[in-house]
Scaffold this active site. Structure first.
Site, mmCIF file in Angstrom:
data_model
loop_
_atom_site.group_PDB
_atom_site.id
_atom_site.type_symbol
_atom_site.label_atom_id
_atom_site.label_comp_id
_atom_site.label_asym_id
_atom_site.label_seq_id
_atom_site.Cartn_x
_atom_site.Cartn_y
_atom_site.Cartn_z
ATOM 1 N N THR A 90 0.878 -1.332 0.169
ATOM 2 C CA THR A 90 -0.084 -0.014 0.038
ATOM 3 C C THR A 90 0.837 1.243 -0.011
ATOM 4 O O THR A 90 1.941 1.211 0.552
ATOM 5 C CB THR A 90 -0.672 -0.038 1.033
ATOM 6 O OG1 THR A 90 -1.652 -1.250 1.113
ATOM 7 C CG2 THR A 90 -1.652 1.252 1.665
ATOM 8 N N ARG A 111 -14.060 -7.231 -0.064
ATOM 9 C CA ARG A 111 -13.475 -7.096 1.204
ATOM 10 C C ARG A 111 -12.757 -5.520 1.143
ATOM 11 O O ARG A 111 -12.264 -5.376 0.032
ATOM 12 C CB ARG A 111 -12.273 -8.223 1.193
ATOM 13 C CG ARG A 111 -11.265 -7.895 2.452
ATOM 14 C CD ARG A 111 -10.071 -7.121 2.200
ATOM 15 N NE ARG A 111 -9.363 -6.928 3.304
ATOM 16 C CZ ARG A 111 -8.420 -6.070 3.347
ATOM 17 N NH1 ARG A 111 -8.053 -5.381 2.400
ATOM 18 N NH2 ARG A 111 -7.539 -6.195 4.547
ATOM 19 N N GLY A 113 -10.120 -3.001 3.346
ATOM 20 C CA GLY A 113 -9.252 -3.044 4.463
ATOM 21 C C GLY A 113 -9.371 -1.540 5.043
ATOM 22 O O GLY A 113 -10.394 -0.937 4.852
ATOM 23 N N ASP A 114 -8.401 -1.339 5.869
ATOM 24 C CA ASP A 114 -8.534 0.197 6.555
ATOM 25 C C ASP A 114 -8.108 1.496 5.822
ATOM 26 O O ASP A 114 -8.501 2.452 5.984
ATOM 27 C CB ASP A 114 -7.403 -0.006 7.712
ATOM 28 C CG ASP A 114 -5.971 -0.174 6.766
ATOM 29 O OD1 ASP A 114 -5.825 -1.181 6.293
ATOM 30 O OD2 ASP A 114 -5.024 0.482 7.540
ATOM 31 N N THR A 161 -0.177 1.358 6.902
ATOM 32 C CA THR A 161 -0.064 0.168 6.083
ATOM 33 C C THR A 161 0.301 -0.946 6.931
ATOM 34 O O THR A 161 0.808 -0.943 8.109
ATOM 35 C CB THR A 161 1.287 0.289 5.151
ATOM 36 O OG1 THR A 161 1.261 -1.194 4.536
ATOM 37 C CG2 THR A 161 2.505 0.773 5.925
#
Ligand code: ASP
Length: 309
Positions: A176, A204, A206-207, A227
């Site tokens: 990332t 999905r 992620g953050d 990350t």
């Protein structure tokens, strides 16, 4: 004039040391340097922190070396789904997109969400319709194809596992990307962009695109780009947690970032790192993995690119 500074990362999922060749290391460092210098130039010529972080992230997105934009990992359906977020610490305005495909620079679309829509977060098909209304050109699959990425996916495609770039069996080289900056006026901003996890499915996310989890900026405290293992970073509300420690416990940028990365997220079972700046131009870049592709540059003369501890 305020000290101005910028920090960037290309993910905490670095190649394990034994697999890094001098040639590859050179390539990573060149790519990081190009992104760092471009963002710094924006600040030096009086530009805003928001423009600087967008600029640096765009350059990282355009490189096949990192898991964002061009280098994004493959999903379980052999496609690419990208997420990005940008936040302005002066106004607390933010823009985010997730599950988008074909967009060369997801960070610019996130910035357009912030500046040209009434909303903060657009996902999937809706985000793509927004991009279409703004006349974004779509790249075809070949633009995002990368041999290494594809092999990485082939290895696990028939299993139920997802693979993070910083998975323990680490033979991957991507990550990332993100940037945080403090401009001449003491305004700060953060930007993060990712292709997520190899073989991810079911939409999905992620953050990285989530305000407060993978990305956050507030002039009062700090600007953060994370990350790491997204599921843990979401539950730890990592970026905002650093800001809270600064605001409510009076901790320094360095101490608060360290506390979250080397203690709190580890206790939850997560791994990764973050980059942080505050409105005085201080920088912190802690990580609890073997390495994190990273760089920092400031008007005080700091100018550094590093990979390992
Ligand atoms: N945090 C990202 C995600 O979970 C992955 C990464 O940082 O490499 O999507």
């Amino acid at each position: 004039m305020n000290t101005f500074s910028i920090a960037i990362h290309g993910g905490a999922g670095t190649l394990v040391k034994g697999m890094m060749t001098p040639e590859l290391e050179w390539q990573y460092k060149q790519a990081l340097k190009a992104a760092l210098d471009a963002g710094y130039d924006v600040l030096e010529s009086g530009g805003t922190a928001v423009d600087a972080v967008e600029k640096s992230v765009m350059i990282l997105e355009n490189s096949h070396l990192f898991n964002a934009g061009k280098g994004s990992v493959f999903t379980a359906e052999e496609t690419h789904e990208m997420d990005a977020c940008i936040m302005d610490g002066k106004t607390l305005n933010a823009g985010a997109v997730s599950l988008i495909s074909g967009i060369k620079n997801p960070i610019s679309l996130a910035k357009d969400v912030m500046e040209k829509s009434e909303h903060v977060f657009l996902a999937g098909e809706g985000a793509m319709r927004f991009a279409k209304e703004l006349d974004y050109k779509l790249e075809d699959d070949s633009y995002f194809y990368d041999d290494f990425r594809h092999k990485q996916w082939l290895e696990i495609k028939d299993t139920d596992s997802f693979q993070l770039d910083h998975a323990k069996k680490k033979d991957s080289k991507f990550g990332t990307v993100g940037a945080v900056a403090c401009d001449k006026n003491g305004n700060i901003a953060a930007a993060t962009s990712t292709g997520g996890m190899t073989n991810k499915k079911w939409g999905r996310v992620g953050d990285s695109p989530m305000v407060g989890a993978g990305n956050y900026a507030n002039n009062k405290t700090c600007a953060i780009s994370c990350t790491g293992s997204g599921e843990f970073f979401i539950r730890g509300v990592v970026a905002y947690d650093v800001a809270c420690l600064i605001e409510h416990k009076n901790m320094s940028l360095q101490d608060a970032s360290n506390e979250v990365i080397n203690k709190r997220i580890l206790e939850l079972g997560g791994d990764g790192g973050l980059i942080a700046v505050d409105a005085k131009g201080n920088i912190a870049m802690p990580f609890n993995t073997e390495g994190m592709y990273r760089g920092q540059k400031s008007s005080l003369g700091v100018d550094e690119i590093s990979i390992y501890k």
